[in-house]
Scaffold this active site. Sequence first.
Site, PDB file in Angstrom:
ATOM      1  N   GLU A  79       0.820  -1.211   0.000  1.00  0.00           N
ATOM      2  CA  GLU A  79       0.000   0.000   0.000  1.00  0.00           C
ATOM      3  C   GLU A  79       0.858   1.267   0.000  1.00  0.00           C
ATOM      4  OE1 GLU A  79      -0.351  -2.675   1.865  1.00  0.00           O
ATOM      5  OE2 GLU A  79      -2.436  -3.039   2.456  1.00  0.00           O
ATOM      6  N   LYS A  99       3.855   1.731  -1.176  1.00  0.00           N
ATOM      7  CA  LYS A  99       4.457   1.943  -2.496  1.00  0.00           C
ATOM      8  C   LYS A  99       3.479   2.711  -3.401  1.00  0.00           C
ATOM      9  CE  LYS A  99       5.584  -0.659  -6.673  1.00  0.00           C
ATOM     10  NZ  LYS A  99       6.984  -0.289  -6.894  1.00  0.00           N
ATOM     11  N   LYS A 110      24.033   0.000  -0.223  1.00  0.00           N
ATOM     12  CA  LYS A 110      23.388  -1.130   0.452  1.00  0.00           C
ATOM     13  C   LYS A 110      23.577  -1.090   1.955  1.00  0.00           C
ATOM     14  CE  LYS A 110      23.029  -4.166  -3.347  1.00  0.00           C
ATOM     15  NZ  LYS A 110      22.202  -5.310  -3.611  1.00  0.00           N
ATOM     16  N   GLY A 124      24.541  -7.033 -22.953  1.00  0.00           N
ATOM     17  CA  GLY A 124      23.530  -8.075 -23.149  1.00  0.00           C
ATOM     18  C   GLY A 124      22.137  -7.567 -23.458  1.00  0.00           C
ATOM     19  N   ARG A 130      10.542   1.124  -4.009  1.00  0.00           N
ATOM     20  CA  ARG A 130      10.927  -0.020  -4.834  1.00  0.00           C
ATOM     21  C   ARG A 130      11.013  -1.306  -4.002  1.00  0.00           C
ATOM     22  NH1 ARG A 130      14.113  -1.615  -9.566  1.00  0.00           N
ATOM     23  NH2 ARG A 130      14.294   0.544 -10.211  1.00  0.00           N
ATOM     24  N   GLU A 160      28.862  -8.114  -3.727  1.00  0.00           N
ATOM     25  CA  GLU A 160      27.964  -7.837  -2.603  1.00  0.00           C
ATOM     26  C   GLU A 160      27.734  -9.063  -1.715  1.00  0.00           C
ATOM     27  OE1 GLU A 160      24.568  -6.668  -5.018  1.00  0.00           O
ATOM     28  OE2 GLU A 160      23.402  -8.259  -4.098  1.00  0.00           O
ATOM     29  N   HIS A 218      30.637 -10.267 -16.444  1.00  0.00           N
ATOM     30  CA  HIS A 218      30.347  -8.844 -16.294  1.00  0.00           C
ATOM     31  C   HIS A 218      30.036  -8.562 -14.837  1.00  0.00           C
ATOM     32  CE1 HIS A 218      28.478  -4.947 -16.562  1.00  0.00           C
ATOM     33  NE2 HIS A 218      27.395  -5.437 -16.017  1.00  0.00           N
ATOM     34  N   HIS A 239      23.815   4.546 -16.773  1.00  0.00           N
ATOM     35  CA  HIS A 239      22.871   4.887 -15.703  1.00  0.00           C
ATOM     36  C   HIS A 239      22.278   6.266 -15.899  1.00  0.00           C
ATOM     37  CE1 HIS A 239      25.689   1.823 -14.328  1.00  0.00           C
ATOM     38  NE2 HIS A 239      24.641   1.302 -13.735  1.00  0.00           N
TER      39      HIS A 239
HETATM   40  N1  GLN Z   1      23.243  -9.082 -19.109  1.00  0.00           N
HETATM   41  C1  GLN Z   1      22.567  -8.229 -18.179  1.00  0.00           C
HETATM   42  C2  GLN Z   1      22.013  -7.034 -18.937  1.00  0.00           C
HETATM   43  O1  GLN Z   1      22.613  -6.646 -19.893  1.00  0.00           O
HETATM   44  C3  GLN Z   1      23.492  -7.751 -17.090  1.00  0.00           C
HETATM   45  C4  GLN Z   1      22.777  -6.929 -16.068  1.00  0.00           C
HETATM   46  C5  GLN Z   1      23.605  -6.549 -14.862  1.00  0.00           C
HETATM   47  O2  GLN Z   1      24.799  -6.477 -14.905  1.00  0.00           O
HETATM   48  N2  GLN Z   1      22.988  -6.242 -13.759  1.00  0.00           N
HETATM   49  O3  GLN Z   1      21.021  -6.453 -18.548  1.00  0.00           O
HETATM   50 ZN    ZN Z   2      25.949  -4.425 -14.965  1.00  0.00          ZN
END
Ligand code: GLN
Ligand code: ZN
Length: 760
Positions: free
Chosen positions: A21, A23, A114, A432, A515, A605, A641, A694
């Site tokens: 609620e 959120k 975090k 990706g 979130r 993490e 990655h 980002h």
């Molecule tokens: N392969 C994922 C993407 O391209 C990798 C995402 C990530 O690193 N959190 O979205």
């Molecule tokens: Zn990433």
Amino acid sequence: MSNTELQISALGFPRMGAQRELKFALEGFWRGDRSEDDLAATAATLRARHWQLQQAAGITHIPSNDFSLYDHVLDMLVALGATPERFGAGAVSLASYFSMARNSQEQTAMEMTKWFDTNYHYLVPEWSAGLSFKADPGKAVREFKEAAALGIRTRPVLIGPCTLLLLGKPADPAFDVWSLLPKLLSAYVELLAALKAAGAESVQIDEPCLSTDLPLGIAAHYADAFAHLAAVGLPLHLTTYFAALEENLPLAFSLPVASMHLDLVRAPEQLVTALALVGPRQALSLGLVDGRNIWVNDFERSRALIEAAVSTLGAERVVLAPSCSLLHVPVDARGESRLQPVVQSWLAFAVQKLDELRALASGADQAAAEHAINRAAIASRAGAESSRNETVRAALGALAAKDFKRATPYAVRIKQQNAALGLPLLPTTTIGSFPQTAEVRKQRAAWRSGNLSQADYDLFLEQETVRCLREQEEAGLDLLVHGEFERNDMVEYFGEQLEGFAFTQNGWVQSYGSRCVKPPVIYGDVRRRGPMTVRWSGFAQSQTTRPVKGMLTGPVTILQWSFVRDDIARSEVTHQIALALRDEVRDLEAAGIRAIQLDEPALREGLPLRSSGWESYLDWAVQAFRLATSAVRDETQIHTHMCYCEFESILPSIAALDADVISMESARSKGELLHAFGNASYPNGIGPGVWDIHSPRVPPEAEMEQQLRIAAEVLTPDQLWVNPDCGLKTRGWPEVRTALRNMTEAARSVRATLPALAAQ
Ligand code: GLN
Ligand code: ZN
């Protein structure tokens, strides 16, 4: 055990509400669809409901001020007049509160990171000499009185001063944050005095930093801080969680507090030492019920701990509690209707955990029925045919050292990979995913709800994939990807196809602000039913002459972002996942995929809070990755990655993964990371992200070229890859198109001068 009822302390309750609620109220308010009064009313209703629920469950010490409209660390800063200077001084309005928490056109929000090793993100305090500190007890007092008006006496929760200072970052690295302590303590004293005046009889002070490796010389600050707080005359209940206090135990028990709370789920062994240290008038709060996981409590184990404590201290000085605030678990498991009934009987969310505490506090005699149900659930989980897979266990047991090692060293296999892939120097690729447009999400929703047939959905995905391949070819990329249009989430997509995973309908946990995430539940041995990604990677490869990179989520990340059984070692579950991925990797290779990436953004993490635990974690985490990736031929190239840039401390482990290529974030850390890789003479391929995905900003070619030149100075030219710093799923096509073109142009320009670079 005696039949005396023990006290129960709840420590903290989830804020969002069973139906999220809060959120929806927050997001409605941010969109402008709901008034401030409306938001406040929803918040008050949730608080009242949660207090009443705890009262009905028989909780002795019900927390208040554990609620937050965004984050409890930000709330503490408001309560102490310690919000960052750049947002202005004086009382904080709701608008300015949210402007600190959320980016806007006018201002960048505070940084978020975090909360210890959880997936909850807090806003990072910004410490500077100019902070004035002035108590603003408004929220804490209001919520205390709100509960009192309902006839419920609560114990306000505050983050302790030392943890608060340690969680922040100095505006200037040379600034000593401890110089702020005297001013900070005056504000705390005012805050406590206001709570006392409002009728509070005690407060809970959370000091989770006592469970971490503390910098030298902190003990004196703790002693100083708690002497000031205790002087107010309000009994203090000190709370620690997430790990053992170890060398900090004597310090914690030397503080003038009425009770000490220990996390006995993560660190049951500390009870013995604690019992020897607890002061004659101190109570001990036993964190028995896991506040970080969703399984029923093992009453036998809890009762043994309770008995040890009661026999030393007497029942009056023993308090039962969850291991930490219940913030990190979903609200109520009763609403789950799609799980196998046997799996459902193993689950306990926040509401069930309170009932478990009640049953434990009553002793076995009064709560015989609950104890019997609990025993049955624990036994069924341990022995359940539905969760144990002997084939998987046998396969893990049969592994040998060679299964964790590529057949030849990097220096040998890279030559074969170069020949097989035919890529230029400074090859260009992406991480990706490509934009998950509204259309992609719409089609997926239609398919999930049965309004779009499997065949039509597949056709749509094929078209998207082909379109994405053409875009990549036109942008001039060398190693292509299929775009991940078929995936909702990088863990859920795999979990849905693996045995041993279950998905809740409403198992939401707050990640930050409004979130929430709904982690998959790994309830049993993990096994691959059949190929999971070969269809899409194979299809993509059939549509282009350039090599297509297969795309998998790594074993540690799948583990880390799920709720995992607490009676099977995490290392074992991870190796089971790795085994499933190993088969997938082999199938991809057999289907003609020549490069395969396993994303491990959660590797970092997963590090234990205490550095003493790092080595063993890194050891099994690295082994899991190697198990998943070592079965391929020399000419098959393994990529990985990772998103974040704080890798320096674990570089040897990253090298030990022995991936042929690693791509990572570095656009924001301005090449520092690269130097670390250069200094460590990291041998394999590296793609330092040259585009920070980002932000919606499209970096010009010259900027990426500059980054590549810096990288080429530190690394050898044949090591260097060119890529963005993460997946593109949150970006829009127009930005992606331009940025990728700029990126391939930048690579081309630098490539043209490479002989000169190589000759240096
Ligand atoms: N392969 C994922 C993407 O391209 C990798 C995402 C990530 O690193 N959190 O979205
Ligand atoms: Zn990433």
